[in-house]
Design a protein around this motif. Sequence first.
Motif, short mmCIF file in Angstrom:
data_model
loop_
_atom_site.label_atom_id
_atom_site.label_comp_id
_atom_site.label_asym_id
_atom_site.label_seq_id
_atom_site.Cartn_x
_atom_site.Cartn_y
_atom_site.Cartn_z
N ILE A 69 0.84 -1.21 0.00
CA ILE A 69 0.00 0.00 0.00
C ILE A 69 0.87 1.26 0.00
O ILE A 69 0.58 2.22 -0.71
CB ILE A 69 -0.97 -0.03 1.20
CG1 ILE A 69 -1.99 -1.17 0.99
CG2 ILE A 69 -1.70 1.30 1.36
CD1 ILE A 69 -2.80 -1.52 2.21
N GLY A 70 1.93 1.22 0.79
CA GLY A 70 2.90 2.32 0.76
C GLY A 70 2.39 3.60 1.38
O GLY A 70 1.24 3.67 1.82
N PRO A 71 3.24 4.63 1.43
CA PRO A 71 2.85 5.88 2.07
C PRO A 71 1.65 6.50 1.36
O PRO A 71 1.65 6.60 0.13
CB PRO A 71 4.10 6.76 1.95
CG PRO A 71 4.88 6.19 0.82
CD PRO A 71 4.61 4.71 0.85
N MET A 72 0.65 6.86 2.11
CA MET A 72 -0.59 7.48 1.60
C MET A 72 -1.34 6.62 0.59
O MET A 72 -2.23 7.09 -0.09
CB MET A 72 -0.32 8.85 0.96
CG MET A 72 0.22 9.90 1.88
SD MET A 72 -0.63 10.03 3.48
CE MET A 72 -2.26 10.56 3.00
N GLY A 73 -0.95 5.34 0.48
CA GLY A 73 -1.61 4.47 -0.48
C GLY A 73 -1.12 4.67 -1.90
O GLY A 73 -1.77 4.25 -2.86
N GLY A 104 1.42 3.27 -3.08
CA GLY A 104 2.23 2.10 -3.42
C GLY A 104 3.63 2.27 -2.86
O GLY A 104 4.17 3.38 -2.89
N GLY A 105 4.20 1.17 -2.33
CA GLY A 105 5.54 1.29 -1.76
C GLY A 105 5.86 0.12 -0.86
O GLY A 105 5.04 -0.78 -0.68
N LYS A 106 7.07 0.14 -0.32
CA LYS A 106 7.56 -1.02 0.42
C LYS A 106 7.17 -1.01 1.89
O LYS A 106 7.38 -1.98 2.60
CB LYS A 106 9.08 -1.09 0.30
CG LYS A 106 9.50 -1.43 -1.13
CD LYS A 106 11.01 -1.38 -1.29
CE LYS A 106 11.38 -1.63 -2.74
NZ LYS A 106 12.65 -0.99 -3.10
N THR A 107 6.65 0.12 2.39
CA THR A 107 6.26 0.17 3.79
C THR A 107 4.78 0.49 3.91
O THR A 107 4.33 1.54 3.46
CB THR A 107 7.09 1.22 4.56
OG1 THR A 107 8.47 0.86 4.43
CG2 THR A 107 6.73 1.23 6.03
N THR A 108 4.03 -0.42 4.51
CA THR A 108 2.60 -0.22 4.71
C THR A 108 2.28 0.04 6.18
O THR A 108 1.36 0.77 6.50
CB THR A 108 1.83 -1.44 4.16
OG1 THR A 108 2.00 -1.45 2.74
CG2 THR A 108 0.35 -1.38 4.48
N VAL A 109 3.05 -0.60 7.08
CA VAL A 109 2.87 -0.31 8.51
C VAL A 109 4.24 -0.03 9.15
O VAL A 109 5.27 -0.53 8.69
CB VAL A 109 2.20 -1.48 9.28
CG1 VAL A 109 0.80 -1.75 8.77
CG2 VAL A 109 3.05 -2.76 9.23
N LEU A 110 4.22 0.78 10.21
CA LEU A 110 5.46 1.04 10.95
C LEU A 110 5.62 0.04 12.08
O LEU A 110 6.73 -0.25 12.52
CB LEU A 110 5.45 2.47 11.52
CG LEU A 110 5.47 3.62 10.52
CD1 LEU A 110 5.50 4.95 11.25
CD2 LEU A 110 6.66 3.52 9.57
N GLY A 111 4.50 -0.48 12.56
CA GLY A 111 4.58 -1.44 13.65
C GLY A 111 3.20 -2.00 13.97
O GLY A 111 2.18 -1.44 13.56
N VAL A 112 3.19 -3.14 14.68
CA VAL A 112 1.94 -3.75 15.13
C VAL A 112 2.08 -4.01 16.63
O VAL A 112 3.09 -4.57 17.07
CB VAL A 112 1.67 -5.08 14.39
CG1 VAL A 112 0.37 -5.72 14.87
CG2 VAL A 112 1.63 -4.87 12.88
#
Lengths: 398, 206
Positions: A237-241, A243-251
């Motif tokens: 999903i990436g930053p702001m949707g 597209g990209g390699k990071t969708t969450v910073l943590g769970v």
Amino acid sequence: MASVRPLVLELIRHTSSGLPEDVLDALARARDREEPGSRAYSTFERMIQNVEAAREASAPICQDTGTLIFYVDYGPDYSPHQLERDIVGAVRDATKKAYLRPNAVDSITGENSGDNVGVGSPYIHFHPRRTKGLRIRLMMKGGGCENVGAQYSLPDTSIGAGRDLDGVRRCIIDAVQKAQGYGCAPGTIGVGVGGDRVTSYMESKEQLFRRIDDKNPDPTLAALEEELTESLQQLGIGPMGFGGKTTVLGVKIGARHRVPASFFVSVSYMCWAYRRGELEIKGDKVYLSGRRMIPAEPRRRTAASTTAARTAKKAAARATKKSARVGSSTKKSKGAAANKAKGTAAAKKAKSTAAAKKAAAKSATKKSTAAKKGAAKTRLKAAPIPSRRASATKLPVL
Amino acid sequence: MPKKIELPITESAIRELRIGDEVEISGLMVTGRDAAHKHLVKTFDETFHELAKDRFLYHCGPVVQRDGSGEWRFVAAGPTTSIREEPYEAEVIERYGIRGVIGKGGMGKRTLDAMQKYGCVYLHAIGGLAVVLAQCVVKVHGVHMLDPLGVPEAMWSIEVKDFPAVVTMDAHGGSLHETIFASSREAALRLMEKGIEAPPRSAAAK
């Protein structure tokens, strides 16, 4: 107990105008995973720029200054009634100073209260404790990310989620995928397992007070957190949707006991503009998000004590002269002596105040020049963060 | 490299934009959110038409300050979630000749169809970028309906310089939101099927 209103105001300003270091680090790591020049890279780059600009300007990092969530742990030396008054007062002050947007809307009439105070706003959780002192934690959660939160009642056949840890995992994956970029991705995901509908969501929010880089004390949950933080990135999903390699910073997952009949999984999404702060009072020391705050003397009192010192010195000089001239008059000399004594005491007091001021200034210099220069003007300030007034007078920004 | 966009803009220039394009916008545009949209479809607002025709409409509820001389200044001005305006936006685009909608989160099918029909794009700003975006607002030219609507909901006529955004819905029916939703759904289902790696904790095992 002294009013904590100015301290809470500073907590709000500090929380609204910056991100905790662990969040900023996570954003920087996310940026570095992307190709320089890509949409995702420049988006992360701009996010980080924005945080820096907000700190410098002491302005809110996001115009949605969110729901104000306070968690207050207070010792026997504090009264929750006065704390509530102080917090509400500080919220009003912060709105006036534009640290906060007026965000409390009457749900029936649609009217904005204008000062962030309304029914259930701000919301404050009080927890009494045995040890003296006070800790106030603040989270500012924007509406966009609050809207993408979700609560599941297991079993949920639509996503094949049964009443076990695998079911919990499916709920989290589903919620993050459905959130897309709408909650201002990449988000940090707070999860509450169990409880009732209210406490389940509450657990999910409380999880968001944890640091991004901490480890869950429960090994099962720690393993699930780690695995999901890794594998949810595959959603792309990436930053702001964009597209990209990071969708969450943590769970972050917490579990509560439940009644046998219910099994809730609640997911709270925290946007990348993850604003949380902590004010702690231990004895006479005050800490803001782990850093010592330097209490500066208010200007008015400083001016008053200077004047007092000057007056006292003059009086002392006059008294000495007078007593030398009219030494024979017992009545007068008695008065003069008394005057003199008074004057000396006042001068001494003034001297010690000046010395204390010097010492305070010295210790402030060690921490920051901005704090030293701002000391006379600003009531209270955490050393490394320049205040709005400090930046307005062109003080060095750290 | 981001494409430079100057406002006002023509329909043909808008149709050259494609999803995924990074842009930097300069010129006059107008803000509007929930209450404004409700109002704009109820009546035809001449003032708004002048402010918005061949320009962009920004979904934003800013934090503003007024200085001593009475000048307004944007302090924080990030985008707000656009989907709330879905019931109104198609009509607003048609009536007022808007060439671009700036917001966050993207919009639905009706808006996408209107964009294709009338020549308009959706530009995604970065949510939470309040200060950087406020700094892109170089001048506040005026405010429309401040009194009835209040600061966040009023329509602010603003001049921007190099305002960054990404085209996520274009005038050819393309939507980056739909593309990413579909691919992420597939990935999510794969993840769910893969199942849990951590050992499940069972009360019976103790």
